[in-house]
Design a protein around this motif. Structure first.
Motif, PDB file in Angstrom:
ATOM      1  N   LEU A  23       0.821  -1.136  -0.093  1.00 56.88           N
ATOM      2  CA  LEU A  23       0.080   0.102   0.092  1.00 56.88           C
ATOM      3  C   LEU A  23       0.876   1.374   0.008  1.00 56.88           C
ATOM      4  CD1 LEU A  23      -2.261  -1.051   2.732  1.00 56.88           C
ATOM      5  CD2 LEU A  23      -2.813  -1.261   0.492  1.00 56.88           C
ATOM      6  N   GLU A  24       0.120   2.333  -0.441  1.00 60.23           N
ATOM      7  CA  GLU A  24       1.080   3.686  -0.304  1.00 60.23           C
ATOM      8  C   GLU A  24       0.161   4.512   0.947  1.00 60.23           C
ATOM      9  OE1 GLU A  24       1.662   5.588  -3.652  1.00 60.23           O
ATOM     10  OE2 GLU A  24       3.446   4.372  -3.957  1.00 60.23           O
ATOM     11  N   LEU A  25       0.665   4.591   2.053  1.00 60.43           N
ATOM     12  CA  LEU A  25      -0.208   5.368   3.085  1.00 60.43           C
ATOM     13  C   LEU A  25       0.567   6.764   3.158  1.00 60.43           C
ATOM     14  CD1 LEU A  25      -0.538   2.425   5.897  1.00 60.43           C
ATOM     15  CD2 LEU A  25      -2.215   3.196   3.984  1.00 60.43           C
ATOM     16  N   PRO A  26      -0.443   7.748   3.800  1.00 55.87           N
ATOM     17  CA  PRO A  26       0.293   8.987   4.111  1.00 55.87           C
ATOM     18  C   PRO A  26       1.189   8.921   5.404  1.00 55.87           C
ATOM     19  CG  PRO A  26      -2.126   9.300   4.175  1.00 55.87           C
ATOM     20  CD  PRO A  26      -1.998   7.699   4.068  1.00 55.87           C
ATOM     21  N   LEU A  27       2.142   9.620   5.327  1.00 59.17           N
ATOM     22  CA  LEU A  27       2.944   9.382   6.472  1.00 59.17           C
ATOM     23  C   LEU A  27       2.498   9.568   7.867  1.00 59.17           C
ATOM     24  CD1 LEU A  27       6.175   9.480   7.492  1.00 59.17           C
ATOM     25  CD2 LEU A  27       5.785  11.900   7.398  1.00 59.17           C
ATOM     26  N   TRP A  28       1.446  10.388   8.199  1.00 58.64           N
ATOM     27  CA  TRP A  28       0.979  10.463   9.375  1.00 58.64           C
ATOM     28  C   TRP A  28       0.207   9.197   9.621  1.00 58.64           C
ATOM     29  CZ3 TRP A  28      -4.376   9.601   9.865  1.00 58.64           C
ATOM     30  CH2 TRP A  28      -5.169  10.028   8.737  1.00 58.64           C
ATOM     31  N   LEU A  29      -0.303   8.353   8.640  1.00 59.02           N
ATOM     32  CA  LEU A  29      -1.092   7.030   9.024  1.00 59.02           C
ATOM     33  C   LEU A  29      -0.072   5.910   9.386  1.00 59.02           C
ATOM     34  CD1 LEU A  29      -3.733   5.557   9.319  1.00 59.02           C
ATOM     35  CD2 LEU A  29      -3.988   5.259   7.047  1.00 59.02           C
ATOM     36  N   ALA A  30       0.883   5.823   8.581  1.00 56.67           N
ATOM     37  CA  ALA A  30       1.979   4.943   8.481  1.00 56.67           C
ATOM     38  C   ALA A  30       2.568   5.016  10.059  1.00 56.67           C
ATOM     39  CB  ALA A  30       2.903   5.158   7.577  1.00 56.67           C
ATOM     40  N   LYS A  31       2.859   6.179  10.422  1.00 59.35           N
ATOM     41  CA  LYS A  31       3.438   6.359  11.737  1.00 59.35           C
ATOM     42  C   LYS A  31       2.573   5.794  12.843  1.00 59.35           C
ATOM     43  CE  LYS A  31       5.772  10.047  12.933  1.00 59.35           C
ATOM     44  NZ  LYS A  31       6.342  11.427  13.125  1.00 59.35           N
ATOM     45  N   GLY A  32       1.191   6.041  12.696  1.00 61.92           N
ATOM     46  CA  GLY A  32       0.159   5.807  13.597  1.00 61.92           C
ATOM     47  C   GLY A  32       0.106   4.211  13.628  1.00 61.92           C
ATOM     48  N   LEU A  33       0.396   3.568  12.565  1.00 64.07           N
ATOM     49  CA  LEU A  33       0.182   2.218  12.606  1.00 64.07           C
ATOM     50  C   LEU A  33       1.496   1.210  12.915  1.00 64.07           C
ATOM     51  CD1 LEU A  33      -2.217   1.727   9.485  1.00 64.07           C
ATOM     52  CD2 LEU A  33      -2.965   1.329  11.872  1.00 64.07           C
ATOM     53  N   PHE A  34       2.544   1.915  12.668  1.00 65.00           N
ATOM     54  CA  PHE A  34       3.859   1.258  13.022  1.00 65.00           C
ATOM     55  C   PHE A  34       4.030   0.885  14.263  1.00 65.00           C
ATOM     56  CE2 PHE A  34       8.498   1.228  13.707  1.00 65.00           C
ATOM     57  CZ  PHE A  34       8.671   0.115  12.724  1.00 65.00           C
ATOM     58  N   ASP A  35       4.281  -0.096  14.806  1.00 67.53           N
ATOM     59  CA  ASP A  35       4.542  -0.571  16.027  1.00 67.53           C
ATOM     60  C   ASP A  35       5.612  -1.834  16.068  1.00 67.53           C
ATOM     61  OD1 ASP A  35       4.672  -1.958  18.517  1.00 67.53           O
ATOM     62  OD2 ASP A  35       2.552  -1.364  18.913  1.00 67.53           O
ATOM     63  N   ASN A  36       6.686  -1.689  16.524  1.00 66.84           N
ATOM     64  CA  ASN A  36       7.881  -2.567  16.608  1.00 66.84           C
ATOM     65  C   ASN A  36       7.300  -3.951  17.094  1.00 66.84           C
ATOM     66  OD1 ASN A  36      10.160  -1.799  14.729  1.00 66.84           O
ATOM     67  ND2 ASN A  36      10.941  -0.487  16.791  1.00 66.84           N
ATOM     68  N   LYS A  37       6.663  -3.804  18.138  1.00 67.31           N
ATOM     69  CA  LYS A  37       6.221  -5.153  18.866  1.00 67.31           C
ATOM     70  C   LYS A  37       5.297  -5.919  18.341  1.00 67.31           C
ATOM     71  CE  LYS A  37       7.410  -3.104  23.566  1.00 67.31           C
ATOM     72  NZ  LYS A  37       6.965  -2.601  24.863  1.00 67.31           N
ATOM     73  N   ARG A  38       4.299  -5.216  17.594  1.00 66.47           N
ATOM     74  CA  ARG A  38       3.111  -6.014  16.919  1.00 66.47           C
ATOM     75  C   ARG A  38       3.410  -6.514  15.395  1.00 66.47           C
ATOM     76  NH1 ARG A  38      -2.356  -2.904  17.976  1.00 66.47           N
ATOM     77  NH2 ARG A  38      -3.077  -4.970  17.020  1.00 66.47           N
ATOM     78  N   ARG A  39       4.389  -5.428  14.900  1.00 67.05           N
ATOM     79  CA  ARG A  39       4.711  -5.701  13.561  1.00 67.05           C
ATOM     80  C   ARG A  39       3.409  -5.759  12.476  1.00 67.05           C
ATOM     81  NH1 ARG A  39       9.203  -4.987  11.464  1.00 67.05           N
ATOM     82  NH2 ARG A  39       9.126  -6.594   9.815  1.00 67.05           N
ATOM     83  N   ILE A  40       2.624  -4.524  12.701  1.00 65.97           N
ATOM     84  CA  ILE A  40       1.355  -4.606  11.733  1.00 65.97           C
ATOM     85  C   ILE A  40       1.923  -4.240  10.518  1.00 65.97           C
ATOM     86  CG2 ILE A  40      -0.657  -2.980  11.659  1.00 65.97           C
ATOM     87  CD1 ILE A  40      -0.378  -2.273  14.416  1.00 65.97           C
ATOM     88  N   LEU A  41       3.021  -3.337  10.109  1.00 68.62           N
ATOM     89  CA  LEU A  41       3.390  -3.066   8.952  1.00 68.62           C
ATOM     90  C   LEU A  41       4.657  -2.920   9.003  1.00 68.62           C
ATOM     91  CD1 LEU A  41       3.656   0.270   8.593  1.00 68.62           C
ATOM     92  CD2 LEU A  41       1.324   0.349   8.490  1.00 68.62           C
TER      93      LEU A  41
END
Length: 216
Positions: free
Chosen positions: A66-84
């Protein structure tokens, strides 16, 4: 007449953007290529081409690009859960870093990304193994281009600079404008057109009170 908008400085070179800054708001909407590491439910409606349909709760399947806006990618990024996971945009990959190290001045940064430095700094949020190389490349690119930008701003008095400015990233454009303003202010001072220094209202009011006390 007062200005309708007072420019708010960008915070993109730090840990977080400044959302009172129009530059940062625009920068945070730039798209970032990502890959989903787990199925993401109920977001398929926003990406119909990636959705698994109603049978899968409109989930975006694992492994989707996917191509996500930076603000959304930062909100979903999580090292522990590995969402994306985040794929580096081409302009920050090794091939382009080699170009920048050879001669950063030949690159049209505005065409490649109008917020090159701010967006690149925010990529460090995603803990890529290339973070150290990215940050070093950003720094060396800025150093390599800074002198030419400031030299041009000081040697282009009353000249058409549109072709030069068109190749600059937004932060570089701000530096160029600051350099030109400094040159213009200096030229006005040399011609005796600089504004005169006047006493502040606080000092003037103090003198009036002191004079009144002496009369009494």
């Amino acid at each position: 007449m007062s200005e309708a908008y007072f420019r708010v400085e960008s915070g993109a070179l730090g840990q977080e953007e400044n959302f009172l800054s129009l530059d940062d708001i625009l920068m945070s909407h730039e798209k970032l290529p990502v890959r989903t590491e787990i199925p993401i439910p109920r977001l398929g409606a926003f990406f119909p081409e990636r959705s698994g349909g109603a049978d899968t709760d409109n989930a975006i399947p694992q492994g989707s690009k996917l191509e996500l806006p930076l603000w959304l990618a930062k909100g979903l990024f999580d090292n522990k859960r590995r969402i994306l996971s985040v794929d580096l945009p081409k302009i920050y990959q090794e091939g382009w870093r080699t170009v920048f190290s050879a001669d950063a001045n030949v690159v049209d940064l505005h065409k490649m990304g109008p917020h090159f430095y701010g967006f690149g700094s925010q990529l460090l949020h995603f803990d890529s193994p290339e973070n150290a190389d990215i940050s070093q490349s950003l720094l060396q690119t800025f150093i390599g281009r800074f002198r030419r930008i400031m030299d041009s701003s000081q040697n282009a008095y009353n000249e058409d600079t549109s072709a030069l400015v068109a190749r600059l990233d937004e932060m570089e454009r701000g530096l160029f404008q600051t350099g030109q303003k400094g040159l213009n202010d200096f030229q006005c001072w040399e011609k005796g057109q600089a504004s005169q220094i006047t006493a502040s209202n606080l000092v003037q009011n103090y003198k009036k009170r002191k004079f009144t006390d002496m009369e009494n």
